[in-house]
Design a protein around this motif. Structure first.
Motif, mmCIF file in Angstrom:
data_model
loop_
_atom_site.group_PDB
_atom_site.id
_atom_site.type_symbol
_atom_site.label_atom_id
_atom_site.label_comp_id
_atom_site.label_asym_id
_atom_site.label_seq_id
_atom_site.Cartn_x
_atom_site.Cartn_y
_atom_site.Cartn_z
ATOM 1 N N ASP A 285 0.830 -1.209 0.000
ATOM 2 C CA ASP A 285 0.000 0.000 0.000
ATOM 3 C C ASP A 285 0.863 1.257 0.000
ATOM 4 O O ASP A 285 1.270 1.740 1.053
ATOM 5 C CB ASP A 285 -0.941 0.028 1.210
ATOM 6 N N PRO A 286 1.149 1.772 -1.182
ATOM 7 C CA PRO A 286 1.900 3.026 -1.256
ATOM 8 C C PRO A 286 0.980 4.249 -1.309
ATOM 9 O O PRO A 286 1.428 5.328 -1.687
ATOM 10 C CB PRO A 286 2.683 2.864 -2.569
ATOM 11 N N LEU A 287 -0.285 4.078 -0.926
ATOM 12 C CA LEU A 287 -1.244 5.196 -1.044
ATOM 13 C C LEU A 287 -1.289 6.047 0.216
ATOM 14 O O LEU A 287 -1.436 7.265 0.141
ATOM 15 C CB LEU A 287 -2.652 4.661 -1.326
ATOM 16 N N TYR A 288 -1.221 5.410 1.365
ATOM 17 C CA TYR A 288 -1.297 6.166 2.623
ATOM 18 C C TYR A 288 -0.684 5.363 3.767
ATOM 19 O O TYR A 288 -0.472 4.153 3.651
ATOM 20 C CB TYR A 288 -2.759 6.542 2.956
ATOM 21 N N TYR A 289 -0.413 6.076 4.860
ATOM 22 C CA TYR A 289 0.227 5.466 6.041
ATOM 23 C C TYR A 289 -0.616 5.742 7.262
ATOM 24 O O TYR A 289 -0.952 6.891 7.535
ATOM 25 C CB TYR A 289 1.631 6.051 6.228
#
Ligand SMILES: *[C@@H]1O[C@H](CO)[C@@H](O)[C@H](O)[C@H]1NC(C)=O
Ligand SMILES: *[C@@H]1O[C@H](CO)[C@@H](O)[C@H](O)[C@H]1NC(C)=O
Ligand SMILES: [Mg+2]
Length: 261
Positions: free
Chosen positions: A255-259
């Motif tokens: 998931d590189p969209l959000y942390y």
């Protein structure tokens, strides 16, 4: 071994591409790794390195995809590589699940996170007014999208779920979604093929001040105290997998969209 991997992946990619394609008004893109040049202030290196740093939890507490990497992340998420990476996670999890035998008392469970683990918000992030950019991080807009109940299944994970059910495990969904989203979440899960679960745990109003790690650890502790054995734990965020009572094995989907910390 190799041939069973290939067969498994072939089945996974055929089914999962159609799963994840539903509702995404985009062609599958080939991944074009992009080097960050001007504007890259996070690392001064490539977007691929940024994504690896994100997945390994070396880069933490980030709020936005670096502007220079928005196109890269969009191509990754809509392209073949994201699907392959999810399928590889699912394959490893199925191999592990097959290597142990559920005791048969209904107490061996797998904990699944929901957003970007079981259900994909990719159609929202890919929307033309959002386009993987800073505008995506609008809580009102995200909530409106969630309440439409149209999220497709995450590639590979739906097939992992089906395999686990077949092998005799129970699934518990543990999500940061809130109690008032129970009905739409149930409907959305059912619509994309998650048809049964032992429990669907949503965040209560009384837990709103807790971090994701504290909330999820606390709920997993309760599950173990009521006699369940968490043999597997699947999430897209490190906060799904860190903390206490995290299970015998954890599996992280990309998931590189959000942390979420
Ligand atoms: C956030 O989303 C809402 C609902 O779609 C919209 O009305 C609002 O203008 C957005 N806010 C910003 C800052 O873009
Ligand atoms: C899971 O971990 C517990 C505690 O460490 C251990 O007793 C149990 O044997 C493990 N189960 C499996 C299936 O590995
Ligand atoms: Mg998630």
């Amino acid at each position: 071994m190799i041939s069973s991997l290939l067969v498994f992946l072939a089945i996974l990619s055929a089914a999962s591409l159609s799963d994840a394609g539903a509702g995404v008004p985009h062609q599958i893109h080939h991944l074009r790794p992009r080097s960050g040049s001007g504007g890259q202030r996070i690392l001064g290196v490539s977007c691929l390195s940024w994504r690896l740093g994100v997945e390994t939890n070396n880069i933490r507490d980030w709020k936005l995809v670096p502007e220079v990497c928005e196109g890269y992340v969009g191509n990754y998420m809509l392209g073949h590589q994201y699907r392959k990476d999810c399928n590889a996670v699912a394959y490893a999890a199925v191999q592990y699940a097959k290597s142990i035998k559920p005791a048969g008392d209904g107490k061996d469970i797998w904990v699944f996170d929901i957003d970007e683990t079981s259900l994909s918000n990719l159609p929202y992030f890919a929307r033309s007014d959002v386009a993987f950019g800073a505008k995506a991080y609008n809580a009102t807009a995200i909530n409106e999208w969630v309440m439409e109940g149209k999220a497709p299944a995450v590639p590979g994970v739906i097939l992992l779920y089906k395999q686990l059910v077949k092998l005799g495990y129970k699934v518990v969904f543990l999500t940061g979604r809130t109690e008032n989203q129970r009905q739409i979440t149930t409907q959305n899960l059912n619509n994309v093929g998650y048809h049964s679960w032992e429990n669907l745990i949503l965040k209560q109003t009384s837990e709103s001040g807790k971090t994701a790690v504290a909330y999820k650890s606390g709920r997993r502790k309760e599950l173990e105290e009521s006699g369940y054995r968490i043999v597997g734990n699947v999430g897209d965020q490190w906060s799904d997998l860190l903390g206490s009572h995290s299970g015998n094995r954890t599996f992280k989907v990309p998931d590189p969209l959000y942390y979420i910390s």
